[in-house]
Design an enzyme around this catalytic site. Structure first.
Site, PDB file in Angstrom:
ATOM      1  N   ASP A  89      38.083  39.303  36.034  1.00 51.30           N
ATOM      2  CA  ASP A  89      38.340  40.075  37.244  1.00 51.30           C
ATOM      3  C   ASP A  89      38.590  39.067  38.347  1.00 51.30           C
ATOM      4  OD1 ASP A  89      38.519  42.915  38.160  1.00 51.30           O
ATOM      5  OD2 ASP A  89      37.296  42.053  39.758  1.00 51.30           O
ATOM      6  N   SER A  90      39.704  39.254  39.021  1.00 50.83           N
ATOM      7  CA  SER A  90      40.109  38.244  39.983  1.00 50.83           C
ATOM      8  C   SER A  90      40.753  38.895  41.190  1.00 50.83           C
ATOM      9  CB  SER A  90      41.063  37.246  39.323  1.00 50.83           C
ATOM     10  OG  SER A  90      42.027  37.911  38.537  1.00 50.83           O
TER      11      SER A  90
HETATM   12  O1  LIG Z   1      48.834  35.535  42.926  1.00 51.69           O
HETATM   13  C1  LIG Z   1      47.927  35.715  42.146  1.00 51.69           C
HETATM   14  N1  LIG Z   1      47.626  34.731  41.265  1.00 51.69           N
HETATM   15  C2  LIG Z   1      46.611  34.784  40.418  1.00 51.69           C
HETATM   16  O2  LIG Z   1      46.375  33.859  39.637  1.00 51.69           O
HETATM   17  C3  LIG Z   1      45.835  35.969  40.478  1.00 51.69           C
HETATM   18  N2  LIG Z   1      44.763  36.370  39.827  1.00 51.69           N
HETATM   19  C4  LIG Z   1      44.496  37.595  40.285  1.00 51.69           C
HETATM   20  N3  LIG Z   1      45.365  37.972  41.238  1.00 51.69           N
HETATM   21  C5  LIG Z   1      45.428  39.238  41.978  1.00 51.69           C
HETATM   22  O3  LIG Z   1      44.288  39.970  41.760  1.00 51.69           O
HETATM   23  C6  LIG Z   1      44.561  41.101  40.938  1.00 51.69           C
HETATM   24  C7  LIG Z   1      43.581  41.133  39.822  1.00 51.69           C
HETATM   25  O4  LIG Z   1      42.980  42.394  39.691  1.00 51.69           O
HETATM   26  P1  LIG Z   1      42.220  42.682  38.330  1.00 51.69           P
HETATM   27  O5  LIG Z   1      41.366  41.491  38.016  1.00 51.69           O
HETATM   28  O6  LIG Z   1      41.597  43.984  38.385  1.00 51.69           O
HETATM   29  O7  LIG Z   1      43.413  42.661  37.266  1.00 51.69           O
HETATM   30  P2  LIG Z   1      44.463  43.755  36.826  1.00 51.69           P
HETATM   31  O8  LIG Z   1      44.017  45.107  37.289  1.00 51.69           O
HETATM   32  O9  LIG Z   1      45.809  43.304  37.239  1.00 51.69           O
HETATM   33  O10 LIG Z   1      44.368  43.664  35.241  1.00 51.69           O
HETATM   34  P3  LIG Z   1      43.051  43.897  34.309  1.00 51.69           P
HETATM   35  O11 LIG Z   1      42.637  42.532  33.844  1.00 51.69           O
HETATM   36  O12 LIG Z   1      42.008  44.556  35.139  1.00 51.69           O
HETATM   37  O13 LIG Z   1      43.541  44.725  33.171  1.00 51.69           O
HETATM   38  C8  LIG Z   1      45.950  40.861  40.362  1.00 51.69           C
HETATM   39  O14 LIG Z   1      46.611  42.054  40.071  1.00 51.69           O
HETATM   40  C9  LIG Z   1      46.583  40.064  41.464  1.00 51.69           C
HETATM   41  O15 LIG Z   1      47.016  40.955  42.446  1.00 51.69           O
HETATM   42  C10 LIG Z   1      46.202  36.980  41.369  1.00 51.69           C
HETATM   43  N4  LIG Z   1      47.249  36.863  42.183  1.00 51.69           N
HETATM   44 MG   LIG Z   2      42.097  45.671  37.115  1.00 49.39          MG
END
Ligand SMILES: O=c1[nH]c(=O)c2ncn([C@@H]3O[C@H](COP(=O)(O)OP(=O)(O)OP(=O)(O)O)[C@@H](O)[C@H]3O)c2[nH]1
Ligand SMILES: [Mg+2]
Length: 204
Positions: free
Chosen positions: A70-71
Site C-alpha cells: 500500500d503506497s
Molecule cells: O507516481 C507514483 N509512483 C509510485 O511509485 C507510486 N506508488 C504508489 N503511488 C500512488 O499511490 C497509489 C497507490 O494506491 P494503492 O496502494 O491502494 O494501490 P492501487 O489501488 O493502485 O493498487 P492495489 O495494490 O491496491 O491493488 C497509486 O495508485 C499511485 O497513485 C505511486 N505513484
Molecule cells: Mg488500492
C-alpha cells in the site's frame, strides 16, 4: 522460494516488483494472475493497515504466502494529502492523469520550496498461520508545476527527485528501482526475510 504472489492489480507495481525480484531469482505473480481473488476494501487509515488488509485477504484465499503493497503520496502543503487516498484522489476510477491534474490545481500558486512531498510504501507479508509482518519506507521530493517524463506510473511525472535532477518519470526503470519508496521497503523486507518466513516459510 522461486515464486511470490503480490496482492495487487496495479500493473505499474507489478512491473516494478517483477524487476526487483528478478534480481533475486524469484518470479512474481499478481492478482492479475488470480482473477478469482475478490477486491478488498481499503478501510485502514494508514498505509500499514491497508497493506495488512490486502495481504491477509489474499493469503487467506490463496492459502499461500502473499506480499501486499500500500503506497501513496503525502504533500506537506496539503497537510499530508492525498495519503492513503492517492489512488482514488480524483475519483473511484483511479485515473492517474486526473489525479495529477487535481494535485497541480490544489498546489497552484505554492512556490517550489514549499512543494515538498514524499512517497510512502508499506509492504505486508502474510503467511497463513503466522503473524503478518509490515515494513515501511519513504522517498522525499518536490511536486513540479507540470508533468515531465513518460516512465513509471501514478504521480511519477510530477514527483521531482532533487538528488537526480529529474522527475521519477524521467528516470530509467533501473534508476527508480534503486531510490524508490518501494525499492527501499523491499530492501528492509529482505533484511528481515529469514525471521519473517522462518524455516518453513515461502512457497516452492
Ligand atoms: O507516481 C507514483 N509512483 C509510485 O511509485 C507510486 N506508488 C504508489 N503511488 C500512488 O499511490 C497509489 C497507490 O494506491 P494503492 O496502494 O491502494 O494501490 P492501487 O489501488 O493502485 O493498487 P492495489 O495494490 O491496491 O491493488 C497509486 O495508485 C499511485 O497513485 C505511486 N505513484
Ligand atoms: Mg488500492
Amino acid at each position: 522460494m522461486t515464486e511470490i504472489v503480490i496482492a495487487t492489480k496495479n500493473a505499474g507495481k507489478v512491473r516494478e516488483f517483477a524487476a526487483l525480484f528478478e534480481k533475486r531469482g524469484i518470479e512474481v505473480k499478481s492478482l492479475l494472475d488470480f482473477p478469482d481473488v475478490p477486491d478488498v476494501e481499503e478501510t485502514g487509515s494508514t498505509f500499514a493497515e491497508n497493506a495488512k488488509i490486502k495481504a491477509e485477504a489474499a493469503a487467506d484465499r490463496l492459502r499461500r504466502p502473499v506480499i501486499a503493497d500500500d503506497s501513496g503520496l503525502a504533500v506537506d502543503a496539503l497537510g499530508g494529502r492525498p495519503g492513503v487516498y492517492s489512488a482514488r484522489y480524483a475519483g473511484e476510477e483511479k485515473n492517474d492523469a486526473r489525479n495529477i491534474a487535481k494535485l497541480l490545481s490544489e498546489l497552484e500558486g505554492v512556490p517550489m520550496e514549499k512543494r515538498t512531498a514524499r512517497f510512502h510504501c508499506a509492504l505486508a507479508v502474510a503467511i497463513p498461520g503466522r503473524p503478518t509482518a509490515v515494513v515501511e519506507a519513504t522517498c522525499d521530493g518536490y511536486i513540479t508545476e507540470a508533468p515531465r517524463g513518460e516512465g513509471g506510473f501514478g504521480y511519477d511525472p510530477v514527483f521531482y527527485v532533487p538528488e537526480r535532477g529529474k522527475t521519477m518519470a524521467e528516470l530509467a526503470p533501473d534508476e527508480k528501482n534503486v531510490i524508490s519508496h518501494r525499492a527501499k521497503a523491499l530492501a528492509k523486507l529482505e533484511e528481515q526475510w529469514d525471521d519473517i518466513i522462518g524455516e518453513k516459510g515461502g512457497s516452492e
